[in-house]
Design an enzyme around this catalytic site. Structure first.
Site, short mmCIF file in Angstrom:
data_model
loop_
_atom_site.label_atom_id
_atom_site.label_comp_id
_atom_site.label_asym_id
_atom_site.label_seq_id
_atom_site.Cartn_x
_atom_site.Cartn_y
_atom_site.Cartn_z
N HIS A 243 5.47 6.61 -0.60
CA HIS A 243 6.38 5.17 -0.94
C HIS A 243 5.83 3.94 -0.78
O HIS A 243 4.50 4.18 -0.19
CB HIS A 243 7.78 5.39 -0.22
CG HIS A 243 7.51 5.27 1.15
ND1 HIS A 243 7.19 6.28 2.03
CD2 HIS A 243 7.66 4.08 1.97
CE1 HIS A 243 7.08 5.67 3.44
NE2 HIS A 243 7.22 4.43 3.53
N HIS B 45 0.88 -1.29 -0.02
CA HIS B 45 0.19 0.08 -0.10
C HIS B 45 0.98 1.40 -0.01
O HIS B 45 2.06 1.12 0.05
CB HIS B 45 -0.89 0.04 1.46
CG HIS B 45 -0.14 0.18 2.51
ND1 HIS B 45 0.49 -1.04 3.06
CD2 HIS B 45 0.01 1.28 3.33
CE1 HIS B 45 1.11 -0.63 4.13
NE2 HIS B 45 1.08 0.90 4.17
#
Length: 188
Positions: free
Chosen positions: A132, A43
């Site tokens: 990220h 995720h």
């Protein structure tokens, strides 16, 4: 009182999960880290919340829905770029994949949602937002870390972000993240 831990995140596409799974064995050989996420746990975090009571969780869901109704936040596209690290360059704490694409909309979404969390006195990170996708944690290699092979540059997979999620953490399970609430973004 035993409160669950939560975070808000943007999901990654099935193609990214497949790419990660396809290269996981090679990545583990190349980069000796202690923890590697289950592909379903990949995720992009918007806001990490930590422990949240049931009452605060419900308030958060209501406030996010109100914000979405008035903010004009809409869907957007992202893609995963190259690998990088957080922490000491020789023995990094985290190996992560860069997020590219419509970063302006991603940052706007993060600011709006972070603001909702702060207004509810929920714990948020004060550091600048660095989107990220975490690939691995806790370097355990004997040799100095050296970034080389990167499966995420072989094909820059782009995907649509029509929603984001409230995720509940179950550390003793695999996968350990469970979607509790989905928040739909408006269309373009």
């Amino acid at each position: 009182m035993n409160e669950q831990h939560y975070f808000l995140s943007v999901p990654v596409s099935a193609e990214i999960k497949e790419l990660y799974s396809k290269h996981l064995a090679d990545l583990k050989k190349q980069y000796p880290f202690k923890q590697w996420p289950h592909p379903e746990d990949l995720h992009i975090t918007l806001v990490f919340l930590g422990a949240v009571s049931t009452k605060k969780r419900q308030e958060l869901i209501e406030q996010i829905n109100q914000t979405l109704n008035s903010s004009g936040l809409s869907s957007f596209t992202l893609r995963i770029g190259g690998l990088n690290t957080f922490g000491n360059e020789r023995s990094p704490r985290i190996l992560w994949a860069d997020v590219q694409g419509n970063l302006e909309k991603l940052h706007k979404l993060q600011r709006e949602i972070n603001g909702v969390c702060q207004n509810l006195d929920l714990r948020t990170d004060n550091r600048p937002y660095r989107p990220h996708m975490t690939i691995a944690k806790k370097w355990v290699g004997q040799m100095e870390f050296l970034l080389s092979d990167d499966p995420f540059t072989e094909s820059f997979v782009e995907w649509d972000i029509p929603y984001f999620q409230l995720i509940e953490i179950h550390p003793k399970q695999s996968p350990k993240y469970k979607e509790i609430q989905r928040f739909n973004l408006g269309g373009e």
